[in-house]
Scaffold this motif. Structure first.
Motif, short mmCIF file in Angstrom:
data_model
loop_
_atom_site.label_atom_id
_atom_site.label_comp_id
_atom_site.label_asym_id
_atom_site.label_seq_id
_atom_site.Cartn_x
_atom_site.Cartn_y
_atom_site.Cartn_z
N GLU A 108 -11.33 27.16 76.59
CA GLU A 108 -10.72 27.13 77.91
C GLU A 108 -9.22 27.42 77.82
O GLU A 108 -8.67 28.17 78.63
CB GLU A 108 -10.96 25.77 78.56
CG GLU A 108 -12.42 25.46 78.84
CD GLU A 108 -12.58 24.07 79.45
OE1 GLU A 108 -11.54 23.40 79.64
OE2 GLU A 108 -13.73 23.68 79.73
N VAL A 109 -8.54 26.82 76.85
CA VAL A 109 -7.10 27.04 76.68
C VAL A 109 -6.82 28.48 76.32
O VAL A 109 -5.91 29.13 76.88
CB VAL A 109 -6.54 26.09 75.61
CG1 VAL A 109 -5.08 26.41 75.32
CG2 VAL A 109 -6.68 24.64 76.05
N VAL A 110 -7.59 29.04 75.38
CA VAL A 110 -7.40 30.43 74.99
C VAL A 110 -7.64 31.36 76.17
O VAL A 110 -6.91 32.33 76.39
CB VAL A 110 -8.31 30.79 73.80
CG1 VAL A 110 -8.21 32.28 73.47
CG2 VAL A 110 -7.95 29.95 72.58
N GLY A 111 -8.67 31.07 76.96
CA GLY A 111 -8.94 31.89 78.15
C GLY A 111 -7.80 31.86 79.14
O GLY A 111 -7.43 32.89 79.72
N GLU A 112 -7.21 30.67 79.37
CA GLU A 112 -6.06 30.57 80.28
C GLU A 112 -4.89 31.41 79.78
O GLU A 112 -4.24 32.12 80.56
CB GLU A 112 -5.64 29.11 80.41
CG GLU A 112 -6.61 28.23 81.17
CD GLU A 112 -6.15 26.78 81.19
OE1 GLU A 112 -5.02 26.52 80.74
OE2 GLU A 112 -6.92 25.91 81.65
N ILE A 113 -4.61 31.34 78.49
CA ILE A 113 -3.48 32.08 77.92
C ILE A 113 -3.69 33.58 78.09
O ILE A 113 -2.77 34.33 78.46
CB ILE A 113 -3.29 31.71 76.44
CG1 ILE A 113 -2.83 30.25 76.33
CG2 ILE A 113 -2.29 32.64 75.77
CD1 ILE A 113 -2.74 29.75 74.90
N ILE A 114 -4.91 34.04 77.84
CA ILE A 114 -5.19 35.48 77.98
C ILE A 114 -5.02 35.93 79.42
O ILE A 114 -4.40 36.98 79.70
CB ILE A 114 -6.61 35.79 77.48
CG1 ILE A 114 -6.65 35.71 75.95
CG2 ILE A 114 -7.05 37.17 77.93
CD1 ILE A 114 -5.77 36.73 75.27
N ARG A 115 -5.54 35.16 80.38
CA ARG A 115 -5.39 35.56 81.79
C ARG A 115 -3.92 35.61 82.20
O ARG A 115 -3.50 36.54 82.90
CB ARG A 115 -6.16 34.56 82.67
CG ARG A 115 -7.67 34.70 82.58
CD ARG A 115 -8.38 33.91 83.67
NE ARG A 115 -8.13 32.49 83.56
CZ ARG A 115 -8.88 31.66 82.84
NH1 ARG A 115 -9.91 32.13 82.15
NH2 ARG A 115 -8.61 30.36 82.81
N GLU A 116 -3.14 34.62 81.78
CA GLU A 116 -1.72 34.61 82.13
C GLU A 116 -0.97 35.76 81.45
O GLU A 116 -0.08 36.38 82.05
CB GLU A 116 -1.11 33.27 81.73
CG GLU A 116 -1.66 32.09 82.51
CD GLU A 116 -1.25 30.76 81.91
OE1 GLU A 116 -0.55 30.77 80.88
OE2 GLU A 116 -1.65 29.71 82.46
N THR A 117 -1.33 36.04 80.19
CA THR A 117 -0.62 37.09 79.45
C THR A 117 -0.94 38.47 80.00
O THR A 117 -0.06 39.34 80.09
CB THR A 117 -1.00 37.02 77.96
OG1 THR A 117 -0.73 35.70 77.46
CG2 THR A 117 -0.19 38.02 77.15
N GLN A 118 -2.17 38.72 80.38
CA GLN A 118 -2.56 40.04 80.91
C GLN A 118 -1.82 40.37 82.20
O GLN A 118 -1.56 41.54 82.50
CB GLN A 118 -4.07 40.09 81.12
CG GLN A 118 -4.87 40.20 79.83
CD GLN A 118 -6.37 40.15 80.05
OE1 GLN A 118 -6.83 39.54 81.01
NE2 GLN A 118 -7.13 40.79 79.18
N MET A 119 -1.47 39.34 82.98
CA MET A 119 -0.75 39.59 84.23
C MET A 119 0.67 40.05 83.99
O MET A 119 1.22 40.84 84.76
CB MET A 119 -0.76 38.32 85.09
CG MET A 119 -2.11 38.00 85.70
SD MET A 119 -2.02 36.67 86.94
CE MET A 119 -1.51 35.31 85.92
N ILE A 120 1.30 39.56 82.91
CA ILE A 120 2.70 39.91 82.66
C ILE A 120 2.87 40.97 81.58
O ILE A 120 3.97 41.48 81.38
CB ILE A 120 3.50 38.64 82.26
CG1 ILE A 120 2.92 38.02 80.98
CG2 ILE A 120 3.49 37.63 83.38
CD1 ILE A 120 3.70 36.82 80.49
N ASP A 121 1.80 41.31 80.87
CA ASP A 121 1.90 42.31 79.80
C ASP A 121 0.71 43.28 79.88
O ASP A 121 -0.31 43.08 79.21
CB ASP A 121 1.94 41.63 78.43
CG ASP A 121 2.03 42.64 77.30
OD1 ASP A 121 2.62 43.71 77.50
OD2 ASP A 121 1.46 42.38 76.21
#
Length: 498
Positions: free
Chosen positions: A347-360
């Protein structure tokens, strides 16, 4: 006789504590105080510049109004937004600025004269009342008429004084806090030295009782060497003479302890020096762009925007650096509390990926999550550690390349893997990548940014959870960093749902 020797030993202990604890603490506080002093001088100069610039801007608007409608001044006294305008008789008074400086000020009249004056002060007045009497005066001629524009600096100076007082109180609290913390840390570090001195005293009594070296010469020589060691002589060591068989182990132990103390002290000195250097760099950049604005930026919109963007960027970098330093300081003092809970690492890894894809959007992200992968940890801190690894992968991976995040499950562990396709790390640099402020390549560091503290923070977080890192890296191929966490049972809340 025994009382004299005990007094001698106590005197040695007192010397050790005073010479090491006080000198080490004073040296660290001296560095901190010099840094605060430089920052305060910069704040005062910038504050004075801003206040006078504001006064000049207002005077410029007043002069424009006078030139457009000089007959609107019906009397010799006129109030305008904290300004006083007087029609003056007699010669102009004040300082005439050089032409090259005058051209860069908002008020570009070259024959204007400026002065800072204080009205008559009554001894019974309070400080703030005296500050209200400070005036900034500009005298100039327009169409053969002499004008005197007086700006009251009192309100601006009071505001600046209150803000500056808050900064001083905050700095004082930091210094006072460091005095207590520094003394406790140094005393704790030097406690083995005091214990060893006590052991030497007891050993001396035993040797004398056996009739060996009845004069206690070796013990006195050993104690004399210890008492001569201070902050400037931490590299001094005790020589081990073959004839001192009964003192060899003690001398070896003291030398080993001095090595640890010296390494710890040098590490603290390097940390303070590196932190000062990292803070000095953005301050120098900000000061450079302020000078650029002062020279050319007021009328050049492109230069002004470039300067504003650079100042905002450096301010953000400095804020991030200070937050990282505070985190590490709190970690060193063991004041960070872990709030552990059971959760799925995916769940934590999934949150990080979703947040990162929006800004990068410039990198390709590949995810391989084996659910569920339960761990018992502080969720926010673990997320912070993984994000540090992802941010590093983004910095050192060219645009368009792939970054892989994987969560794997083994018998007793959960493996969180961050793998990039970046520049890689030389083998000789791998053992030091978690050191504070360490950068394997300064030229790359300047391009990618960062202070060299991220991996140190990640290491602190992972080690406090009883976990560790595995690193595999090849130059120009990429780097794979694996966090190996102890596996946890399924949370009780989820078990009840099933």
């Amino acid at each position: 006789m025994s009382d004299t020797k005990n007094a001698y030993s106590n005197n040695i202990t007192t010397k050790i504590r005073s010479s090491l604890v006080i000198k080490l603490n004073v040296r660290m506080l001296g560095r901190l105080f010099s840094g605060f002093l430089a920052i305060n001088v910069l704040i005062i100069l910038m504050g004075f510049f801003v206040v006078l610039w504001k006064a000049e801007e207002g005077a410029k608007n007043i002069i424009t109004a006078i030139e457009l409608a000089p007959n609107n001044l019906q009397s010799t006294y006129y109030d305008f937004k904290n300004y006083q305008i007087l029609i003056k008789e007699g010669p102009l008074k004040g300082i005439k600025l050089p032409r090259n400086i005058q051209k860069r000020l908002p008020l570009e009249i070259t024959d204007a004269k400026r002065s800072i004056r204080v009205s008559r002060i009554n001894k019974e007045m309070k400080l703030l009342e005296k500050i209200d009497l400070v005036k900034y005066t500009i005298e100039l001629s327009i169409n053969d008429t002499s004008y005197q524009i007086i700006y009251g600096l009192g309100r601006d100076l009071r505001l600046f004084l209150h803000l500056f007082l808050i900064v001083l109180i905050y700095e004082l609290l930091i210094i006072v806090g460091d005095i207590g913390k520094g003394s406790r840390i140094i005393r704790k570090t030097l406690k083995p030295l005091s214990d060893l001195t006590e052991t030497a005293k007891n050993l001396n009594a035993e040797v004398l009782s056996m009739g060996t070296n009845a004069d206690g010469t070796h013990i006195k020589d050993l104690a004399g060497v210890i008492s001569s060691i201070d902050a400037n002589k931490l590299d001094k060591r005790i020589s081990v003479d073959s004839s001192q068989n009964e003192l060899k182990d003690l001398a070896y132990a003291i030398n080993d302890m001095l090595n640890r103390i010296n390494d710890s002290y040098q590490s603290q000195v390097r940390f303070v020096s590196d932190a000062s250097h990292e803070l000095r760099t953005p301050i120098s950049v900000i000061q450079g762009y302020v000078n650029l604005l002062d020279r050319w930026g007021k009328k050049d919109e492109r230069t002004m925007q470039e300067s504003i963007d650079a100042i905002k960027s450096e301010t953000e970098n400095m804020k991030e650096l200070v937050e990282q330093l505070l985190f590490l300081a709190r970690g060193d003092n063991e004041t960070i509390q872990l709030h552990k809970e059971g959760f799925d690492a995916c769940e934590v890894v999934g949150e990080i990926i979703r947040e990162t894809q929006m800004i990068d959007p410039n990198h390709k992200f590949e995810i391989d999550l084996n659910r569920p992968a339960y761990i018992n940890a502080d969720k926010q801190l673990i997320k912070q550690a993984i994000r540090i690894l992802v941010d590093n992968s983004i910095k050192y991976t060219p645009p368009g390349k792939k970054i892989i995040l994987r969560v794997a499950i083994e018998e007793d562990s959960v493996r969180i893997i961050v793998q990039d396709s970046g520049i890689g790390i030389e083998p000789e640099y791998l053992p030091r990548i978690f050191d504070r402020f360490y950068r394997s390549d300064e030229s790359r560091a300047r391009k990618t940014g960062g202070s060299g503290l991220g991996l140190s923070i990640a290491k602190w977080i992972i080690e406090r959870h009883g976990a560790y890192f595995e690193i595999l890296s090849r130059v120009d191929v990429g780097t794979r960093i694996t966090i190996v966490m102890p596996a946890s049972k399924m949370p009780s809340s989820e078990m009840s749902i099933e």
